[in-house]
Design an enzyme around this catalytic site. Structure first.
Site, short mmCIF file in Angstrom:
data_model
loop_
_atom_site.label_atom_id
_atom_site.label_comp_id
_atom_site.label_asym_id
_atom_site.label_seq_id
_atom_site.Cartn_x
_atom_site.Cartn_y
_atom_site.Cartn_z
N PRO A 225 0.80 -1.24 0.00
CA PRO A 225 0.00 0.00 0.00
C PRO A 225 0.83 1.28 0.00
O PRO A 225 0.26 2.36 -0.06
CB PRO A 225 -0.80 -0.12 1.30
N GLY A 227 4.35 1.74 1.83
CA GLY A 227 5.29 2.03 2.92
C GLY A 227 6.62 2.58 2.43
O GLY A 227 7.12 3.58 2.96
N ASP A 263 2.90 -5.33 -13.30
CA ASP A 263 3.72 -6.30 -12.57
C ASP A 263 5.11 -5.71 -12.36
O ASP A 263 5.78 -5.31 -13.32
CB ASP A 263 3.80 -7.59 -13.39
N ASP A 279 10.35 -4.41 -2.57
CA ASP A 279 10.04 -5.21 -1.39
C ASP A 279 9.06 -6.32 -1.75
O ASP A 279 8.20 -6.68 -0.95
CB ASP A 279 9.46 -4.30 -0.29
N LYS A 308 13.95 -12.65 0.07
CA LYS A 308 13.21 -13.52 1.01
C LYS A 308 13.85 -14.90 0.99
O LYS A 308 13.76 -15.63 0.01
CB LYS A 308 11.74 -13.60 0.58
#
Length: 358
Positions: A225, A227, A263, A279, A308
Protein backbone atom coordinates in the site's frame (compact mmCIF):
# COMPACT_ATOMS: atom_id res chain seq x y z
CA UNK A 1 40.77 -20.33 24.32
CA UNK A 2 40.02 -17.33 22.09
CA UNK A 3 36.36 -16.64 21.37
CA UNK A 4 34.20 -14.07 19.60
CA UNK A 5 30.57 -13.57 20.62
CA UNK A 6 28.27 -12.88 17.68
CA UNK A 7 24.92 -11.15 18.18
CA UNK A 8 22.27 -11.96 15.58
CA UNK A 9 18.52 -12.27 15.20
CA UNK A 10 17.22 -15.16 17.32
CA UNK A 11 16.80 -18.17 15.06
CA UNK A 12 19.66 -17.22 12.74
CA UNK A 13 22.54 -18.48 14.89
CA UNK A 14 23.63 -21.15 12.40
CA UNK A 15 23.72 -18.68 9.51
CA UNK A 16 25.81 -16.22 11.53
CA UNK A 17 28.23 -18.95 12.57
CA UNK A 18 28.60 -20.39 9.07
CA UNK A 19 29.24 -16.96 7.66
CA UNK A 20 31.98 -16.15 10.17
CA UNK A 21 33.71 -19.48 9.48
CA UNK A 22 33.87 -18.56 5.78
CA UNK A 23 34.87 -14.94 6.30
CA UNK A 24 37.49 -15.77 8.96
CA UNK A 25 39.07 -18.50 6.83
CA UNK A 26 39.59 -15.96 4.04
CA UNK A 27 41.64 -13.97 6.57
CA UNK A 28 43.64 -17.07 7.52
CA UNK A 29 41.80 -17.66 10.81
CA UNK A 30 40.05 -20.97 11.41
CA UNK A 31 37.65 -22.12 14.07
CA UNK A 32 34.23 -23.51 14.92
CA UNK A 33 31.01 -22.12 16.37
CA UNK A 34 28.58 -23.07 19.12
CA UNK A 35 25.09 -21.66 18.55
CA UNK A 36 22.63 -21.30 21.39
CA UNK A 37 19.37 -22.03 19.61
CA UNK A 38 16.98 -19.07 19.39
CA UNK A 39 19.21 -17.03 21.70
CA UNK A 40 20.59 -14.59 19.14
CA UNK A 41 24.09 -15.51 20.38
CA UNK A 42 26.89 -17.50 18.76
CA UNK A 43 30.29 -18.30 20.24
CA UNK A 44 33.02 -18.63 17.63
CA UNK A 45 36.10 -20.40 18.98
CA UNK A 46 39.41 -19.88 17.22
CA UNK A 47 41.54 -22.95 16.62
CA UNK A 48 45.23 -22.12 16.63
CA UNK A 49 47.41 -19.30 17.86
CA UNK A 50 45.48 -16.35 16.40
CA UNK A 51 43.66 -14.08 18.83
CA UNK A 52 40.04 -13.01 18.63
CA UNK A 53 41.15 -9.39 18.64
CA UNK A 54 43.43 -10.02 15.65
CA UNK A 55 40.52 -11.54 13.71
CA UNK A 56 38.29 -8.57 14.45
CA UNK A 57 41.07 -6.19 13.45
CA UNK A 58 41.24 -7.85 10.01
CA UNK A 59 37.55 -8.41 9.34
CA UNK A 60 35.09 -5.49 9.26
CA UNK A 61 31.72 -6.15 10.88
CA UNK A 62 30.14 -4.49 7.83
CA UNK A 63 31.14 -7.55 5.74
CA UNK A 64 28.96 -9.83 7.86
CA UNK A 65 25.33 -10.10 6.77
CA UNK A 66 23.83 -12.14 9.61
CA UNK A 67 25.72 -10.70 12.61
CA UNK A 68 24.38 -7.46 14.08
CA UNK A 69 27.26 -6.96 16.47
CA UNK A 70 30.17 -8.80 18.08
CA UNK A 71 32.79 -8.64 20.80
CA UNK A 72 35.85 -10.50 22.05
CA UNK A 73 35.00 -12.84 24.93
CA UNK A 74 37.29 -12.49 27.95
CA UNK A 75 35.38 -15.00 30.06
CA UNK A 76 32.32 -15.74 32.19
CA UNK A 77 31.79 -14.11 35.55
CA UNK A 78 29.55 -15.38 38.34
CA UNK A 79 27.53 -12.60 39.96
CA UNK A 80 26.73 -13.04 43.65
CA UNK A 81 23.50 -11.49 44.80
CA UNK A 82 25.08 -9.06 47.27
CA UNK A 83 27.97 -7.54 45.27
CA UNK A 84 27.68 -7.91 41.51
CA UNK A 85 29.73 -4.76 40.93
CA UNK A 86 32.55 -6.15 43.07
CA UNK A 87 32.45 -9.42 41.13
CA UNK A 88 33.00 -7.63 37.80
CA UNK A 89 35.78 -5.52 39.32
CA UNK A 90 37.56 -8.61 40.68
CA UNK A 91 37.11 -10.43 37.38
CA UNK A 92 38.74 -7.61 35.40
CA UNK A 93 41.65 -7.31 37.83
CA UNK A 94 42.23 -11.04 37.60
CA UNK A 95 42.41 -10.80 33.79
CA UNK A 96 44.76 -7.77 33.70
CA UNK A 97 42.13 -5.52 32.17
CA UNK A 98 43.68 -2.53 30.30
CA UNK A 99 41.65 0.24 31.93
CA UNK A 100 43.69 2.99 30.28
CA UNK A 101 42.35 1.89 26.87
CA UNK A 102 38.66 1.73 27.84
CA UNK A 103 36.30 4.64 28.58
CA UNK A 104 32.85 3.05 28.75
CA UNK A 105 30.92 -0.09 29.66
CA UNK A 106 27.95 -1.48 27.76
CA UNK A 107 25.56 -3.76 29.65
CA UNK A 108 23.68 -6.02 27.24
CA UNK A 109 20.72 -8.36 27.46
CA UNK A 110 19.65 -11.13 25.07
CA UNK A 111 17.19 -9.72 22.52
CA UNK A 112 14.55 -12.26 23.53
CA UNK A 113 14.89 -11.56 27.25
CA UNK A 114 11.42 -11.47 28.79
CA UNK A 115 12.47 -10.87 32.40
CA UNK A 116 11.37 -7.29 33.12
CA UNK A 117 13.20 -7.31 36.44
CA UNK A 118 16.47 -8.15 34.71
CA UNK A 119 15.84 -5.38 32.19
CA UNK A 120 15.21 -2.83 34.93
CA UNK A 121 18.28 -4.01 36.82
CA UNK A 122 20.55 -3.75 33.77
CA UNK A 123 19.56 -0.12 33.15
CA UNK A 124 20.06 0.91 36.78
CA UNK A 125 23.27 -1.10 37.15
CA UNK A 126 25.28 0.75 34.49
CA UNK A 127 25.88 3.88 36.58
CA UNK A 128 27.17 2.25 39.80
CA UNK A 129 29.19 -0.28 37.80
CA UNK A 130 30.84 2.46 35.72
CA UNK A 131 31.55 4.58 38.80
CA UNK A 132 33.19 1.71 40.69
CA UNK A 133 35.31 0.66 37.72
CA UNK A 134 36.56 4.23 37.23
CA UNK A 135 37.49 4.51 40.89
CA UNK A 136 39.41 1.23 40.58
CA UNK A 137 41.28 2.45 37.49
CA UNK A 138 39.55 -0.10 35.26
CA UNK A 139 37.89 2.62 33.15
CA UNK A 140 39.29 5.95 31.99
CA UNK A 141 38.28 8.97 34.08
CA UNK A 142 36.58 10.70 31.13
CA UNK A 143 33.77 8.57 29.64
CA UNK A 144 33.92 10.63 26.42
CA UNK A 145 37.67 10.24 25.91
CA UNK A 146 38.88 8.43 22.77
CA UNK A 147 39.37 4.76 23.62
CA UNK A 148 40.51 1.65 21.76
CA UNK A 149 37.97 -0.68 23.35
CA UNK A 150 34.63 -0.73 25.16
CA UNK A 151 33.87 -3.11 28.02
CA UNK A 152 30.97 -5.44 27.18
CA UNK A 153 28.90 -7.20 29.85
CA UNK A 154 26.23 -9.58 28.55
CA UNK A 155 23.79 -10.58 31.29
CA UNK A 156 22.25 -14.02 30.81
CA UNK A 157 20.47 -13.76 34.15
CA UNK A 158 21.04 -12.25 37.60
CA UNK A 159 23.82 -14.71 38.38
CA UNK A 160 25.99 -14.91 35.26
CA UNK A 161 27.61 -12.52 32.78
CA UNK A 162 29.76 -12.94 29.70
CA UNK A 163 32.48 -10.27 29.88
CA UNK A 164 34.43 -9.04 26.87
CA UNK A 165 35.36 -6.03 24.82
CA UNK A 166 34.57 -4.52 21.42
CA UNK A 167 36.90 -2.53 19.20
CA UNK A 168 36.40 1.13 18.38
CA UNK A 169 35.46 1.52 14.72
CA UNK A 170 34.52 -2.15 14.25
CA UNK A 171 31.31 -2.59 16.18
CA UNK A 172 27.71 -1.59 15.61
CA UNK A 173 26.97 2.10 16.17
CA UNK A 174 23.58 1.05 17.57
CA UNK A 175 22.94 -0.45 21.03
CA UNK A 176 23.02 -4.26 20.75
CA UNK A 177 23.33 -3.80 16.98
CA UNK A 178 19.67 -2.81 16.80
CA UNK A 179 18.40 0.40 15.22
CA UNK A 180 15.00 0.95 16.81
CA UNK A 181 12.76 3.32 14.87
CA UNK A 182 9.37 4.84 15.56
CA UNK A 183 6.65 4.41 12.94
CA UNK A 184 4.99 7.76 12.11
CA UNK A 185 1.19 7.70 12.14
CA UNK A 186 1.09 8.82 8.49
CA UNK A 187 3.10 5.83 7.20
CA UNK A 188 0.87 3.40 5.27
CA UNK A 189 2.57 0.27 6.66
CA UNK A 190 5.32 -0.92 9.00
CA UNK A 191 7.45 -1.82 5.99
CA UNK A 192 8.37 1.88 5.88
CA UNK A 193 10.75 1.21 8.77
CA UNK A 194 12.76 -1.30 6.71
CA UNK A 195 13.73 1.26 4.08
CA UNK A 196 14.56 3.89 6.70
CA UNK A 197 16.76 1.40 8.55
CA UNK A 198 18.47 0.39 5.30
CA UNK A 199 19.38 3.99 4.53
CA UNK A 200 20.71 4.59 8.04
CA UNK A 201 22.77 1.39 7.98
CA UNK A 202 24.12 1.54 4.43
CA UNK A 203 24.47 5.26 3.67
CA UNK A 204 27.10 7.49 5.32
CA UNK A 205 25.26 10.03 7.44
CA UNK A 206 27.36 12.92 6.15
CA UNK A 207 26.32 12.10 2.55
CA UNK A 208 22.58 11.66 2.97
CA UNK A 209 21.85 14.71 0.85
CA UNK A 210 24.01 13.31 -1.94
CA UNK A 211 22.07 10.06 -1.99
CA UNK A 212 18.56 11.22 -1.13
CA UNK A 213 18.27 14.97 -1.67
CA UNK A 214 17.82 17.22 -4.66
CA UNK A 215 14.39 16.13 -5.90
CA UNK A 216 15.48 12.72 -7.16
CA UNK A 217 13.26 10.31 -9.08
CA UNK A 218 12.46 6.82 -7.86
CA UNK A 219 10.59 3.64 -8.71
CA UNK A 220 9.01 1.42 -6.05
CA UNK A 221 8.34 -2.09 -7.38
CA UNK A 222 5.60 -3.94 -5.52
CA UNK A 223 4.67 -0.68 -3.84
CA UNK A 224 1.16 -1.23 -2.42
CA UNK A 225 0.00 0.00 0.00
CA UNK A 226 2.96 2.38 -0.08
CA UNK A 227 5.29 2.03 2.92
CA UNK A 228 8.48 2.40 0.89
CA UNK A 229 6.91 4.95 -1.46
CA UNK A 230 6.03 7.02 1.59
CA UNK A 231 9.68 7.06 2.67
CA UNK A 232 10.78 8.16 -0.80
CA UNK A 233 8.21 10.97 -0.80
CA UNK A 234 9.44 12.10 2.63
CA UNK A 235 12.79 12.75 0.96
CA UNK A 236 11.12 14.91 -1.69
CA UNK A 237 11.35 12.34 -4.49
CA UNK A 238 8.94 11.87 -7.38
CA UNK A 239 7.90 8.22 -7.32
CA UNK A 240 6.47 5.75 -9.79
CA UNK A 241 4.70 3.21 -7.56
CA UNK A 242 4.33 -0.03 -9.51
CA UNK A 243 1.79 -2.55 -8.24
CA UNK A 244 -1.46 -4.16 -9.31
CA UNK A 245 -2.87 -3.53 -5.83
CA UNK A 246 -4.33 -0.29 -4.41
CA UNK A 247 -2.16 2.48 -2.98
CA UNK A 248 -2.82 4.46 0.18
CA UNK A 249 -5.21 7.33 -0.80
CA UNK A 250 -3.54 9.93 1.43
CA UNK A 251 -0.15 9.09 -0.08
CA UNK A 252 -1.54 9.48 -3.61
CA UNK A 253 -2.93 12.90 -2.65
CA UNK A 254 0.62 14.16 -2.05
CA UNK A 255 1.09 14.77 -5.78
CA UNK A 256 4.51 13.09 -5.70
CA UNK A 257 3.31 9.62 -6.71
CA UNK A 258 2.23 8.08 -10.00
CA UNK A 259 0.52 4.73 -9.51
CA UNK A 260 1.48 2.36 -12.32
CA UNK A 261 -0.83 -0.67 -12.40
CA UNK A 262 1.58 -3.34 -13.59
CA UNK A 263 3.72 -6.30 -12.57
CA UNK A 264 6.84 -5.06 -10.82
CA UNK A 265 9.02 -7.77 -12.36
CA UNK A 266 8.18 -6.87 -15.96
CA UNK A 267 7.67 -3.08 -15.91
CA UNK A 268 10.53 -0.71 -16.75
CA UNK A 269 10.65 3.09 -16.98
CA UNK A 270 11.16 4.93 -20.27
CA UNK A 271 13.92 7.01 -18.71
CA UNK A 272 16.45 6.20 -16.02
CA UNK A 273 15.73 7.12 -12.41
CA UNK A 274 17.95 7.64 -9.40
CA UNK A 275 16.47 4.97 -7.13
CA UNK A 276 14.78 1.62 -7.62
CA UNK A 277 13.46 -0.07 -4.48
CA UNK A 278 11.75 -3.44 -4.29
CA UNK A 279 10.04 -5.21 -1.39
CA UNK A 280 8.32 -7.93 -3.42
CA UNK A 281 8.05 -11.29 -1.66
CA UNK A 282 9.15 -13.81 -4.27
CA UNK A 283 11.97 -16.24 -5.00
CA UNK A 284 15.20 -14.47 -3.98
CA UNK A 285 17.08 -15.37 -7.15
CA UNK A 286 14.33 -13.76 -9.23
CA UNK A 287 14.71 -10.53 -7.27
CA UNK A 288 18.52 -10.69 -7.52
CA UNK A 289 18.25 -10.99 -11.31
CA UNK A 290 15.80 -8.07 -11.36
CA UNK A 291 18.30 -5.82 -9.59
CA UNK A 292 21.10 -6.86 -11.93
CA UNK A 293 18.92 -6.14 -14.99
CA UNK A 294 18.04 -2.65 -13.77
CA UNK A 295 21.65 -1.76 -13.06
CA UNK A 296 23.02 -3.40 -16.21
CA UNK A 297 20.56 -1.44 -18.35
CA UNK A 298 21.47 1.70 -16.38
CA UNK A 299 17.85 2.23 -15.38
CA UNK A 300 18.87 3.31 -11.86
CA UNK A 301 21.98 4.31 -9.96
CA UNK A 302 20.94 3.11 -6.50
CA UNK A 303 18.77 0.22 -5.43
CA UNK A 304 17.51 -1.27 -2.16
CA UNK A 305 15.77 -4.64 -2.35
CA UNK A 306 14.87 -7.56 -0.11
CA UNK A 307 15.75 -11.21 -0.65
CA UNK A 308 13.21 -13.52 1.01
CA UNK A 309 15.26 -16.51 2.12
CA UNK A 310 13.87 -20.06 2.33
CA UNK A 311 13.46 -21.72 5.71
CA UNK A 312 16.18 -24.25 4.89
CA UNK A 313 19.67 -23.40 3.62
CA UNK A 314 19.20 -19.66 4.11
CA UNK A 315 22.91 -18.95 4.16
CA UNK A 316 23.52 -21.04 1.03
CA UNK A 317 20.72 -19.18 -0.79
CA UNK A 318 22.30 -15.85 0.11
CA UNK A 319 25.66 -17.02 -1.29
CA UNK A 320 23.94 -18.08 -4.52
CA UNK A 321 22.22 -14.70 -4.85
CA UNK A 322 25.41 -12.81 -3.98
CA UNK A 323 27.33 -14.69 -6.66
CA UNK A 324 24.55 -14.04 -9.19
CA UNK A 325 24.67 -10.33 -8.45
CA UNK A 326 28.46 -9.90 -8.49
CA UNK A 327 28.87 -12.04 -11.61
CA UNK A 328 26.05 -10.26 -13.44
CA UNK A 329 27.42 -6.81 -12.66
CA UNK A 330 30.92 -7.84 -13.70
CA UNK A 331 29.64 -9.25 -17.00
CA UNK A 332 27.88 -5.91 -17.61
CA UNK A 333 31.18 -4.12 -17.08
CA UNK A 334 29.85 -2.16 -14.10
CA UNK A 335 31.70 -0.92 -11.05
CA UNK A 336 29.31 -1.26 -8.12
CA UNK A 337 29.26 -1.42 -4.33
CA UNK A 338 27.11 -4.18 -2.81
CA UNK A 339 26.12 -4.15 0.86
CA UNK A 340 23.76 -6.57 2.58
CA UNK A 341 22.49 -7.00 6.12
CA UNK A 342 19.86 -8.89 8.06
CA UNK A 343 18.26 -5.77 9.49
CA UNK A 344 16.35 -5.53 12.75
CA UNK A 345 13.08 -4.83 10.87
CA UNK A 346 13.66 -7.78 8.54
CA UNK A 347 12.26 -11.20 9.34
CA UNK A 348 13.11 -14.07 6.98
CA UNK A 349 14.53 -11.66 4.42
CA UNK A 350 17.80 -9.79 4.14
CA UNK A 351 18.14 -6.29 2.69
CA UNK A 352 20.63 -5.36 -0.04
CA UNK A 353 21.91 -2.00 -1.26
CA UNK A 354 23.81 -1.50 -4.52
CA UNK A 355 25.37 1.70 -5.79
CA UNK A 356 26.42 1.93 -9.43
CA UNK A 357 29.50 4.10 -9.82
CA UNK A 358 29.53 6.39 -12.82
Amino acid sequence: MQQVMLICRPGFETEAGQELIDQASEKGVFGYFQPERNSGQVRFTIAGSETAEALMARLPLSQLVFSRDWFVVVGECELPGKDRVGAIEAFLQEHDWPGDDCARVEVRLPENNDDKDLGNFSRKWVAPLSRALREAGLLMADPKAPAKVRLEVLLGDFGTAVVGFSLEGNRSPFPDGILRLRLPASAPSRSALKLEEAWKVFLPKERWLDYLGGGKKAVDLGAAPGGWTWQLVQQGMLVAAVDNGPMNPELMASGHVEHVVADGYSWQPRRAVDWMVCDIIDKPQRTAKLAVDWLSNRLCRYTVFNLKLPMKKRYEEWLTCRDMITRGLEEAGLSCTLKARHLYHDREEITCFIERHE
